[in-house]
Motif scaffolding. Structure first.
Motif, PDB file in Angstrom:
ATOM      1  N   LEU A 181      12.590  34.336  71.886  1.00 54.01           N
ATOM      2  CA  LEU A 181      12.916  35.638  71.294  1.00 54.01           C
ATOM      3  C   LEU A 181      11.948  36.689  71.841  1.00 54.01           C
ATOM      4  O   LEU A 181      10.770  36.408  72.032  1.00 54.01           O
ATOM      5  N   PRO A 182      12.415  37.935  72.106  1.00 59.02           N
ATOM      6  CA  PRO A 182      13.785  38.441  71.900  1.00 59.02           C
ATOM      7  C   PRO A 182      14.686  38.284  73.121  1.00 59.02           C
ATOM      8  O   PRO A 182      15.830  38.732  73.104  1.00 59.02           O
ATOM      9  N   ASN A 183      14.194  37.665  74.219  1.00 59.36           N
ATOM     10  CA  ASN A 183      14.989  37.583  75.442  1.00 59.36           C
ATOM     11  C   ASN A 183      16.290  36.813  75.243  1.00 59.36           C
ATOM     12  O   ASN A 183      17.353  37.221  75.738  1.00 59.36           O
ATOM     13  N   ASP A 184      16.226  35.667  74.529  1.00 63.13           N
ATOM     14  CA  ASP A 184      17.439  34.893  74.292  1.00 63.13           C
ATOM     15  C   ASP A 184      18.451  35.678  73.459  1.00 63.13           C
ATOM     16  O   ASP A 184      19.661  35.611  73.698  1.00 63.13           O
ATOM     17  N   LEU A 185      17.961  36.421  72.469  1.00 65.22           N
ATOM     18  CA  LEU A 185      18.853  37.223  71.638  1.00 65.22           C
ATOM     19  C   LEU A 185      19.535  38.295  72.478  1.00 65.22           C
ATOM     20  O   LEU A 185      20.741  38.537  72.349  1.00 65.22           O
ATOM     21  N   ALA A 186      18.789  38.932  73.369  1.00 65.54           N
ATOM     22  CA  ALA A 186      19.366  39.962  74.241  1.00 65.54           C
ATOM     23  C   ALA A 186      20.444  39.371  75.141  1.00 65.54           C
ATOM     24  O   ALA A 186      21.489  39.991  75.378  1.00 65.54           O
ATOM     25  N   ALA A 187      20.223  38.140  75.629  1.00 66.62           N
ATOM     26  CA  ALA A 187      21.227  37.488  76.468  1.00 66.62           C
ATOM     27  C   ALA A 187      22.502  37.219  75.678  1.00 66.62           C
ATOM     28  O   ALA A 187      23.619  37.421  76.176  1.00 66.62           O
ATOM     29  N   LEU A 188      22.358  36.758  74.440  1.00 64.84           N
ATOM     30  CA  LEU A 188      23.532  36.501  73.603  1.00 64.84           C
ATOM     31  C   LEU A 188      24.335  37.779  73.370  1.00 64.84           C
ATOM     32  O   LEU A 188      25.568  37.772  73.390  1.00 64.84           O
ATOM     33  N   GLN A 189      23.641  38.871  73.154  1.00 61.73           N
ATOM     34  CA  GLN A 189      24.322  40.118  72.816  1.00 61.73           C
ATOM     35  C   GLN A 189      25.163  40.662  73.961  1.00 61.73           C
ATOM     36  O   GLN A 189      26.055  41.483  73.737  1.00 61.73           O
ATOM     37  N   VAL A 231      25.640  31.821  79.245  1.00 57.62           N
ATOM     38  CA  VAL A 231      26.243  33.068  78.766  1.00 57.62           C
ATOM     39  C   VAL A 231      27.046  33.728  79.877  1.00 57.62           C
ATOM     40  O   VAL A 231      28.158  34.229  79.661  1.00 57.62           O
ATOM     41  N   ALA A 232      26.493  33.739  81.100  1.00 58.61           N
ATOM     42  CA  ALA A 232      27.198  34.337  82.238  1.00 58.61           C
ATOM     43  C   ALA A 232      28.537  33.646  82.481  1.00 58.61           C
ATOM     44  O   ALA A 232      29.553  34.297  82.755  1.00 58.61           O
ATOM     45  N   ASN A 233      28.554  32.315  82.358  1.00 54.98           N
ATOM     46  CA  ASN A 233      29.800  31.574  82.557  1.00 54.98           C
ATOM     47  C   ASN A 233      30.830  31.915  81.482  1.00 54.98           C
ATOM     48  O   ASN A 233      32.023  32.056  81.774  1.00 54.98           O
ATOM     49  N   LEU A 234      30.372  32.050  80.236  1.00 56.74           N
ATOM     50  CA  LEU A 234      31.311  32.394  79.164  1.00 56.74           C
ATOM     51  C   LEU A 234      31.830  33.819  79.317  1.00 56.74           C
ATOM     52  O   LEU A 234      32.971  34.112  78.936  1.00 56.74           O
ATOM     53  N   ASN A 235      31.008  34.698  79.868  1.00 57.40           N
ATOM     54  CA  ASN A 235      31.464  36.068  80.109  1.00 57.40           C
ATOM     55  C   ASN A 235      32.621  36.109  81.094  1.00 57.40           C
ATOM     56  O   ASN A 235      33.403  37.064  81.108  1.00 57.40           O
ATOM     57  N   GLN A 236      32.728  35.083  81.942  1.00 56.69           N
ATOM     58  CA  GLN A 236      33.813  35.016  82.918  1.00 56.69           C
ATOM     59  C   GLN A 236      35.040  34.290  82.375  1.00 56.69           C
ATOM     60  O   GLN A 236      36.069  34.223  83.049  1.00 56.69           O
ATOM     61  N   ALA A 237      34.931  33.710  81.175  1.00 58.02           N
ATOM     62  CA  ALA A 237      35.992  32.852  80.654  1.00 58.02           C
ATOM     63  C   ALA A 237      36.919  33.551  79.663  1.00 58.02           C
ATOM     64  O   ALA A 237      37.806  32.914  79.093  1.00 58.02           O
ATOM     65  N   SER A 238      36.703  34.846  79.423  1.00 61.98           N
ATOM     66  CA  SER A 238      37.564  35.609  78.508  1.00 61.98           C
ATOM     67  C   SER A 238      37.638  34.987  77.123  1.00 61.98           C
ATOM     68  O   SER A 238      38.715  34.752  76.572  1.00 61.98           O
ATOM     69  N   VAL A 239      36.479  34.679  76.539  1.00 62.17           N
ATOM     70  CA  VAL A 239      36.455  34.089  75.203  1.00 62.17           C
ATOM     71  C   VAL A 239      36.510  35.189  74.149  1.00 62.17           C
ATOM     72  O   VAL A 239      36.034  36.310  74.368  1.00 62.17           O
ATOM     73  N   ILE A 240      37.106  34.872  73.008  1.00 57.94           N
ATOM     74  CA  ILE A 240      37.200  35.847  71.919  1.00 57.94           C
ATOM     75  C   ILE A 240      36.017  35.740  70.971  1.00 57.94           C
ATOM     76  O   ILE A 240      35.746  36.660  70.187  1.00 57.94           O
ATOM     77  N   ALA A 241      35.319  34.602  70.992  1.00 55.41           N
ATOM     78  CA  ALA A 241      34.164  34.370  70.121  1.00 55.41           C
ATOM     79  C   ALA A 241      33.360  33.223  70.717  1.00 55.41           C
ATOM     80  O   ALA A 241      33.841  32.499  71.590  1.00 55.41           O
ATOM     81  N   VAL A 242      32.125  33.067  70.240  1.00 53.48           N
ATOM     82  CA  VAL A 242      31.238  32.024  70.754  1.00 53.48           C
ATOM     83  C   VAL A 242      30.586  31.313  69.582  1.00 53.48           C
ATOM     84  O   VAL A 242      30.174  31.959  68.595  1.00 53.48           O
ATOM     85  N   LEU A 243      30.486  29.992  69.663  1.00 55.30           N
ATOM     86  CA  LEU A 243      29.752  29.192  68.683  1.00 55.30           C
ATOM     87  C   LEU A 243      28.440  28.733  69.303  1.00 55.30           C
ATOM     88  O   LEU A 243      28.417  28.291  70.456  1.00 55.30           O
ATOM     89  N   GLY A 244      27.342  28.815  68.525  1.00 55.02           N
ATOM     90  CA  GLY A 244      26.048  28.362  69.022  1.00 55.02           C
ATOM     91  C   GLY A 244      25.186  29.541  69.438  1.00 55.02           C
ATOM     92  O   GLY A 244      25.549  30.703  69.228  1.00 55.02           O
ATOM     93  N   PRO A 245      24.023  29.260  70.021  1.00 55.92           N
ATOM     94  CA  PRO A 245      23.449  27.934  70.242  1.00 55.92           C
ATOM     95  C   PRO A 245      22.799  27.402  68.956  1.00 55.92           C
ATOM     96  O   PRO A 245      22.783  28.097  67.942  1.00 55.92           O
TER      97      PRO A 245
END
Length: 723
Positions: free
Chosen positions: A107-115, A87-101
């Motif tokens: 849960l709920p830690n993984d959900l919080a990371a996605l958000q 997630v941290a890497n995608l935050n640096q990549a300027s993505v407009i949307a994410v597919l997955g995981p």
């Protein structure tokens, strides 16, 4: 011409491979990046990569301001580096949307990371609690939730197989939501769940199997990991239990590889997409995927492919992506019709298929659902002998099969339909991407095809379409007189959207009406003009009663569509009928020449039939019998002991009904006057043969032969009996 057609699929694949290898730096268009939380060759990445390649090969995505964007994937492996780092890497990549995981392990830690991504996330996770746990409104599910799978299975067990008592067994805690969803749906269907078993700590598969054998249920529905479920299934079959076994993941290789082939046949499962789905969109996706990747795709790949195309549709609209996604409606996908606007926020699909494992080990689609709506009956996979060699050949009929077998699919977002084969002919309407039409004719050189377009001939250029079938089998249609061309300095009006409202009927469903039961035909009405429409009416008279039904609309915006209901009750003779649904019934709108004269009438074909008492499918071995009513009172037909004839039991009768499709059979076609035989020999029982039945209880029924029949072997029948 034939050689070129044969080369086209290979040229298309070659173009895809070229796109896959092209670096973004070579592109001239601005880029939108889509993040993927999956391995570089994982199922989410593969499905998304194929969709991106196809979109870019067509020039990318055109935004609301006219700018064209290319799409680019940025894949980050969760398995290798963990979710937080990915997630941290995608935050640096300027993505407009994410597919997955594909799943969340914490849960709920993984959900919080996605958000923390703060962009729309389209995930194939099935857990029904996922969307409820999200408070950001940015998480979307790319395939149908578990609850829809449970509802579809409960409906199929009760209404197709006549199951009343069903046992469930849950082998891990992760499947609790799926088990609860099915149990709730089964209760609504009137199915008694008994017993409900759980593999608890200290318990064993053998103990669970003993409990199942003691209860001896008609149907057992299992949930859990493929390893444990296959162990339970193999144990039960080895002990002689021969009931119906259903496992929501039966179509997955992980389960099928652990069960001997001779035990696999008949196992039921649920899926959001199966590679055996017979529709054109699924076949196109499957063929392209196999040729590009050299492997068969699964439901996650299909969901990810659809997710990219949903993002592309949302990009085309003005406004923010997160607001556009849930507003999308009636988007044609590989999984089926995608209707985010009609579902709970965060859901994009409610498409579910019921599969049955064949004797070859493949998951054959036997029923399809759009939410709670059962879709048109799915043709079975048939095994027929090759005339020259006698070697069995697998034949999968398509859902759009016609006597000529030629169907076109629209590939552009909007496609003009013309009154003749050439740009000099006026446009009489439009079709949308994914629309499918039966070809009724073609030009002499097959460069243009003819369809029945709202009651008149409509012409489309072949090179703009996907064509399924042999155009040489359809009649040659002579073109109409060439219209007088407009002056060269004038822009042909046919190339522009009409400067007025233009109301058309897009579709009407369902195509089945029951005698004496109120019907509700959902009619999709579209204003394909460039001007908002004021009040107007939609109406039809439904034969054989000539029942009039109408709906009034207060208006409809330009390029917008809505769904209205035509209701009533029919009580006449059963059969297949056609009603003409008329838009702008009272000519309240000034639609222009084309709108008023050519496209206000829609031909709606439907089957009117009596209520069904029971329906199902059964395989009979020599000496086995069938009770069509499923009431246990008496058998109606028997596959005789020699396995060479289908015979009646008692004083009832049967007859082979020639030149009749089982899907078109109806109550009044099953007249006792023609059902007058006591047996049908094996030589007449070809695959697809339709048989009329008068049961021992005096009811009318029908059967269809679903498997090739050899003397001394078994016979598989689909059947129904009327009230």
């Amino acid at each position: 011409m034939t050689t070129l057609r044969r080369l086209l699929p290979f040229l298309f694949i070659l173009s895809l491979l070229m796109v896959l290898g092209m670096s973004i730096s070579q592109a001239q268009s601005p880029v939108f990046r889509i993040g993927v939380l999956d391995d570089e060759r994982g199922p989410i990445t593969n499905g998304a990569r194929l969709a991106v390649a196809q979109i870019n090969s067509l020039g990318g995505v055109e935004g609301a301001d006219g700018t064209r964007f290319r799409l680019e994937l940025v894949a980050q492996s969760v398995e290798i580096q963990g979710l937080e780092q990915a997630v941290a890497n995608l935050n640096q990549a300027s993505v407009i949307a994410v597919l997955g995981p594909e799943n969340l392990s914490d849960l709920p830690n993984d959900l919080a990371a996605l958000q923390t991504l703060d962009v729309p996330i389209l995930t194939p996770i099935l857990d029904d609690t996922l969307i409820l746990s999200d408070q950001t409104g940015l998480i979307f599910r790319s395939r149908a939730a578990q609850v829809w799978r449970g509802r579809a299975l409960a409906d199929y067990l009760r209404n197709d197989l006549g199951a009343i008592t069903v046992a469930t067994v849950q082998l891990d805690i992760e499947s609790t939501a799926a088990n609860v969803g099915f149990t709730t749906a089964a209760d609504e269907e009137g199915i008694d769940i008994s017993p409900s078993l759980l593999l608890e700590s200290g318990n064993t598969i053998d103990i669970l199997a003993s409990d199942v054998l003691e209860a001896n249920p008609q149907v057992l529905v299992a949930y859990g990991a493929p390893e444990e479920v296959s162990d339970l299934y193999n144990t039960l079959r080895a002990a002689g239990w021969n009931g119906i076994f259903a496992y929501d993941r039966a179509g997955e290789e992980a389960f099928r590889d652990l069960v001997p082939l001779d035990r696999l046949e008949g196992v039921l499962g649920t899926t959001t997409w199966a590679f055996t789905s017979p529709d054109v969109a699924s076949n196109d996706f499957l063929n392209t995927y196999v040729r590009v990747y050299g492997e068969v795709p699964g439901e996650v790949e299909a969901a990810s492919y659809d997710a990219v195309n949903l993002l592309a549709e949302a990009i085309r609209l003005p406004g923010e992506l997160a607001a556009n996604l849930p507003a999308l409606d009636n988007i044609i996908g590989v999984q089926g019709l995608l209707i985010p606007a009609q579902l709970t926020r965060g859901e994009t699909s409610n498409n579910v298929a019921i599969v049955r494992i064949t004797s070859f080990g493949a998951p054959e689609v036997v029923a399809q659902y759009l939410g709670s709506q059962r879709l048109t009956e799915v043709p079975p996979i048939a095994i027929v002998p090759t005339p020259t060699s006698g070697v069995p050949t697998l034949v999968v009929p398509t859902a759009t099969a016609t006597p000529q077998g030629v169907v076109i699919t629209i590939t552009n977002s909007v496609q003009n339909v013309r009154s003749g084969p050439g740009l000099q002919y006026p446009v009489i309407g439009q079709l949308q991407r994914g629309d499918q039409e039966v070809v009724i004719g073609a030009s002499a050189d097959n460069t243009w095809v003819v369809i029945n377009f709202r009651g008149q001939q409509g012409w489309l250029a072949t090179y703009l379409l996907d064509v399924f079938g042999d155009l040489n089998t359809v009649p040659i249609v002579q073109p109409p007189p060439t219209p007088t061309p407009l002056p060269a300095t004038v822009t042909p009006l046919a190339t522009l959207a009409p400067p007025n409202p233009d109301i058309v009927i897009v579709s009407a469903t369902p195509n089945a009406i029951t005698v004496g039961i109120p019907f509700n035909i959902q009619v999709t009405v579209r204003n394909q003009g460039s001007v908002n429409a004021g009040p107007f009416a939609v109406a039809a008279s439904f034969p054989p009663d000539n029942l009039y039904s109408a709906a009034n609309l207060s208006g409809l915006g330009a390029q917008q569509q809505t769904v209205i209901s035509l209701t009533g009750t029919l009580n006449g003779s059963t059969g297949r009928y056609t009603a003409v649904i008329v838009a702008d019934l009272n000519n309240q709108l000034a639609e222009g020449t084309a709108g008023e004269a050519n496209n206000n009438a829609f031909q709606f074909s439907y089957l009117l039939d009596r209520p069904i008492l029971s329906t199902g499918s059964i395989t009979l071995t020599p000496g086995g019998g069938l009770d069509l009513e499923n009431n246990g009172s008496s058998q109606d037909v028997r596959w005789n002991a020699a396995g060479n004839a289908l015979e009646v039991v008692g004083a009832n009768f049967i007859v082979l009904i020639p030149n009749t499709n089982y899907n078109d059979i109806h109550y009044d076609a099953l007249s006792p006057a023609i059902i007058n035989q006591t047996s049908i020999p094996v030589t007449s029982l070809f695959t697809g043969a339709t048989i009329g039945v008068i049961t021992t209880d005096g009811r009318r029924g029908a059967m269809r032969v679903d498997s090739a029949v050899a003397p001394g072997g078994s016979i598989t029948l689909t059947y129904r009996a009327y009230q």
